[in-house]
Motif scaffolding. Structure first.
Motif, PDB file in Angstrom:
ATOM      1  N   ALA A 121     -30.819 -11.667 -21.251  1.00 28.19           N
ATOM      2  CA  ALA A 121     -30.718 -10.832 -20.043  1.00 28.19           C
ATOM      3  C   ALA A 121     -30.894  -9.351 -20.375  1.00 28.19           C
ATOM      4  CB  ALA A 121     -29.376 -11.075 -19.361  1.00 28.19           C
ATOM      5  N   ASN A 122     -30.298  -8.884 -21.479  1.00 26.32           N
ATOM      6  CA  ASN A 122     -30.442  -7.485 -21.871  1.00 26.32           C
ATOM      7  C   ASN A 122     -31.886  -7.146 -22.218  1.00 26.32           C
ATOM      8  OD1 ASN A 122     -27.706  -6.983 -21.548  1.00 26.32           O
ATOM      9  ND2 ASN A 122     -27.213  -7.476 -23.679  1.00 26.32           N
ATOM     10  N   ASP A 123     -32.544  -8.071 -22.906  1.00 25.79           N
ATOM     11  CA  ASP A 123     -33.944  -7.844 -23.272  1.00 25.79           C
ATOM     12  C   ASP A 123     -34.821  -7.756 -22.031  1.00 25.79           C
ATOM     13  OD1 ASP A 123     -36.192  -7.700 -25.138  1.00 25.79           O
ATOM     14  OD2 ASP A 123     -36.672  -9.716 -24.437  1.00 25.79           O
ATOM     15  N   VAL A 124     -34.602  -8.666 -21.073  1.00 26.97           N
ATOM     16  CA  VAL A 124     -35.377  -8.649 -19.828  1.00 26.97           C
ATOM     17  C   VAL A 124     -35.111  -7.364 -19.050  1.00 26.97           C
ATOM     18  CG1 VAL A 124     -35.638  -9.753 -17.569  1.00 26.97           C
ATOM     19  CG2 VAL A 124     -35.534 -11.158 -19.643  1.00 26.97           C
ATOM     20  N   ALA A 125     -33.846  -6.933 -18.988  1.00 27.19           N
ATOM     21  CA  ALA A 125     -33.498  -5.717 -18.248  1.00 27.19           C
ATOM     22  C   ALA A 125     -34.142  -4.486 -18.861  1.00 27.19           C
ATOM     23  CB  ALA A 125     -31.980  -5.559 -18.205  1.00 27.19           C
ATOM     24  N   GLN A 126     -34.179  -4.416 -20.199  1.00 26.40           N
ATOM     25  CA  GLN A 126     -34.794  -3.269 -20.871  1.00 26.40           C
ATOM     26  C   GLN A 126     -36.297  -3.225 -20.617  1.00 26.40           C
ATOM     27  OE1 GLN A 126     -33.711  -3.375 -25.005  1.00 26.40           O
ATOM     28  NE2 GLN A 126     -31.513  -3.185 -24.593  1.00 26.40           N
ATOM     29  N   GLN A 127     -36.935  -4.399 -20.686  1.00 27.12           N
ATOM     30  CA  GLN A 127     -38.375  -4.434 -20.418  1.00 27.12           C
ATOM     31  C   GLN A 127     -38.677  -4.032 -18.980  1.00 27.12           C
ATOM     32  OE1 GLN A 127     -40.890  -7.633 -21.950  1.00 27.12           O
ATOM     33  NE2 GLN A 127     -39.102  -8.475 -23.039  1.00 27.12           N
ATOM     34  N   LEU A 128     -37.868  -4.527 -18.034  1.00 31.82           N
ATOM     35  CA  LEU A 128     -38.100  -4.217 -16.626  1.00 31.82           C
ATOM     36  C   LEU A 128     -37.891  -2.732 -16.354  1.00 31.82           C
ATOM     37  CD1 LEU A 128     -38.879  -5.474 -13.956  1.00 31.82           C
ATOM     38  CD2 LEU A 128     -36.466  -5.954 -13.513  1.00 31.82           C
ATOM     39  N   GLU A 129     -36.883  -2.146 -16.973  1.00 33.11           N
ATOM     40  CA  GLU A 129     -36.634  -0.709 -16.799  1.00 33.11           C
ATOM     41  C   GLU A 129     -37.808   0.112 -17.326  1.00 33.11           C
ATOM     42  OE1 GLU A 129     -33.318   2.684 -18.100  1.00 33.11           O
ATOM     43  OE2 GLU A 129     -33.046   0.570 -18.627  1.00 33.11           O
ATOM     44  N   TRP A 130     -38.338  -0.294 -18.476  1.00 29.08           N
ATOM     45  CA  TRP A 130     -39.486   0.411 -19.057  1.00 29.08           C
ATOM     46  C   TRP A 130     -40.724   0.278 -18.162  1.00 29.08           C
ATOM     47  CZ3 TRP A 130     -44.275  -1.236 -20.817  1.00 29.08           C
ATOM     48  CH2 TRP A 130     -45.001  -0.328 -21.594  1.00 29.08           C
ATOM     49  N   LYS A 131     -40.943  -0.917 -17.622  1.00 29.58           N
ATOM     50  CA  LYS A 131     -42.090  -1.133 -16.742  1.00 29.58           C
ATOM     51  C   LYS A 131     -41.953  -0.319 -15.453  1.00 29.58           C
ATOM     52  CE  LYS A 131     -43.307  -5.783 -18.347  1.00 29.58           C
ATOM     53  NZ  LYS A 131     -44.723  -5.482 -18.681  1.00 29.58           N
ATOM     54  N   ARG A 132     -40.760  -0.251 -14.910  1.00 31.36           N
ATOM     55  CA  ARG A 132     -40.543   0.537 -13.691  1.00 31.36           C
ATOM     56  C   ARG A 132     -40.824   2.019 -13.938  1.00 31.36           C
ATOM     57  NH1 ARG A 132     -34.799  -2.333 -12.245  1.00 31.36           N
ATOM     58  NH2 ARG A 132     -35.600  -4.054 -10.929  1.00 31.36           N
ATOM     59  N   ALA A 133     -40.318   2.552 -15.046  1.00 28.46           N
ATOM     60  CA  ALA A 133     -40.536   3.960 -15.362  1.00 28.46           C
ATOM     61  C   ALA A 133     -42.014   4.268 -15.516  1.00 28.46           C
ATOM     62  CB  ALA A 133     -39.761   4.324 -16.630  1.00 28.46           C
ATOM     63  N   ASN A 134     -42.752   3.399 -16.194  1.00 36.40           N
ATOM     64  CA  ASN A 134     -44.193   3.626 -16.369  1.00 36.40           C
ATOM     65  C   ASN A 134     -44.931   3.500 -15.050  1.00 36.40           C
ATOM     66  OD1 ASN A 134     -45.282   3.811 -19.395  1.00 36.40           O
ATOM     67  ND2 ASN A 134     -43.433   2.554 -19.392  1.00 36.40           N
ATOM     68  N   PHE A 135     -44.506   2.546 -14.214  1.00 41.29           N
ATOM     69  CA  PHE A 135     -45.156   2.362 -12.911  1.00 41.29           C
ATOM     70  C   PHE A 135     -44.955   3.600 -12.032  1.00 41.29           C
ATOM     71  CE2 PHE A 135     -45.035   1.038  -8.466  1.00 41.29           C
ATOM     72  CZ  PHE A 135     -46.248   0.371  -8.343  1.00 41.29           C
ATOM     73  N   LEU A 136     -43.721   4.124 -11.974  1.00 43.23           N
ATOM     74  CA  LEU A 136     -43.436   5.309 -11.146  1.00 43.23           C
ATOM     75  C   LEU A 136     -44.174   6.529 -11.675  1.00 43.23           C
ATOM     76  CD1 LEU A 136     -39.612   4.820 -10.528  1.00 43.23           C
ATOM     77  CD2 LEU A 136     -41.483   4.471  -8.892  1.00 43.23           C
ATOM     78  N   ARG A 137     -44.274   6.668 -12.983  1.00 45.07           N
ATOM     79  CA  ARG A 137     -45.013   7.793 -13.548  1.00 45.07           C
ATOM     80  C   ARG A 137     -46.484   7.721 -13.176  1.00 45.07           C
ATOM     81  NH1 ARG A 137     -42.587   7.780 -17.953  1.00 45.07           N
ATOM     82  NH2 ARG A 137     -43.876   6.248 -19.053  1.00 45.07           N
ATOM     83  N   LYS A 138     -47.026   6.512 -13.203  1.00 44.75           N
ATOM     84  CA  LYS A 138     -48.426   6.335 -12.830  1.00 44.75           C
ATOM     85  C   LYS A 138     -48.634   6.607 -11.345  1.00 44.75           C
ATOM     86  CE  LYS A 138     -52.066   2.830 -12.825  1.00 44.75           C
ATOM     87  NZ  LYS A 138     -52.400   1.427 -13.183  1.00 44.75           N
TER      88      LYS A 138
END
Length: 297
Positions: A121-138
């Motif tokens: 669960a922690n690994d999935v949450a970290q990946q999702l947080e990273w993907k969200r940050a990159n998506f919003l930046r884009k």
């Protein structure tokens, strides 16, 4: 330099082959047919491949259980492969007795299982947080900070689902079930090889054939899909097609079923392989006879 030295040291150590389901400390041990030789560590798998043994990966990918061409650890060996690796000194046997394996699996019902779930669960949450940050930046770059109709800090449901579907699930390189304490349970290598061979006459004959083919430079894989005991390759199976379909070894007094010979020869010809019938002569050495289907007229 340190990495190179550690890698060289790891490769110089013998691979560990686990005999799953074995009970090797009492009497003559288990029947060889009930024991499964497997490797759990990718470093050990790399070591045995350097010595001409490929094995078969039987682990399932978590997110794609049907991708049976690209399975993960553990790697299952034929008993002949395991015996040969130990006999020539490239590997050592470890054993996982039935009660030890059950004990390890029972531990998954408690804290260990919860830890696996929390880590996932922690690994999935970290990946999702990273993907969200990159998506919003884009999106901020594409839409502009002053865009009122579609705010740059909002992720719609569709994009959120796409990001969740692209989460990468790591497949571990080693077993999380086998306890470290089991790794230290060594056995008498010569004794267990003798036990396994003593209990199975057919295996004794096939092992002589396997060793002879290895001496001739062939790689072997299970041959059931082509109607044989082995499929023999002239080199690494990743580089070559197999040339031979090798049958079970026969003693000098064992009869040959002509119908099976005809069917095997025809099958071998249709898949572009030579049908090989091995036998053990009076001196205990392996001999080989090949049959190919020929057309007439």
């Amino acid at each position: 330099m340190e990495y190179r030295e550690s890698f060289t040291k790891a490769m110089s150590e013998k691979a560990k082959i686990y005999l799953v389901g074995s009970n090797l400390e009492d009497g003559d041990g288990d029947d060889a047919s009930s024991v499964v030789p497997v490797l759990y560590d990718v470093d050990d798998i790399a070591k045995i491949r350097e010595h001409g043994v490929a094995g078969v990966l039987i682990g399932t990918l978590g997110g794609a259980p049907q991708q049976n061409v690209f399975l993960g650890v553990p790697l299952r060996l034929m008993m002949e492969e395991a015996l040969w690796l130990v006999e020539v000194g490239h590997a050592v046997f470890r054993h996982v007795m039935g009660q030890d394996l059950i004990k390890s699996l029972k531990g998954l019902d408690g804290e260990k299982l919860q830890k696996f779930k929390d880590d996932r669960a922690n690994d999935v949450a970290q990946q999702l947080e990273w993907k969200r940050a990159n998506f919003l930046r884009k999106m901020k770059t594409l839409r502009g900070a002053s865009d009122v109709a579609v705010p740059s800090d909002v992720i719609n449901e569709r994009d959120e689902q796409l990001m969740k579907q692209s989460i990468f699930i790591e497949t571990k390189d080693t077993s999380a079930v086998i306890e470290p304490s089991l790794n230290d349970q060594t056995i008498d290598q010569r004794k267990i090889c003798e036990q396994i061979l003593r209990q199975n006459e057919k295996l004794r004959l096939n092992y002589k054939v396997y060793k002879k083919l290895r001496e001739m430079g062939y790689f072997m894989s299970p041959g059931a899909r082509f109607g044989g005991r082995y499929v023999a390759y002239p080199g690494d199976p990743l580089r070559y097609h197999s040339h031979l379909t090798v049958q079970d070894a026969r003693s000098k007094d064992e009869e040959i079923d002509l119908l099976n010979m005809i069917n095997g020869a025809r099958l071998g010809t249709s898949v572009k392989k030579t049908w090989v019938l091995p036998g053990i002569n009076e001196n205990g050495d392996a001999e080989f006879y090949s049959v190919e289907w020929a057309g007439f007229g």
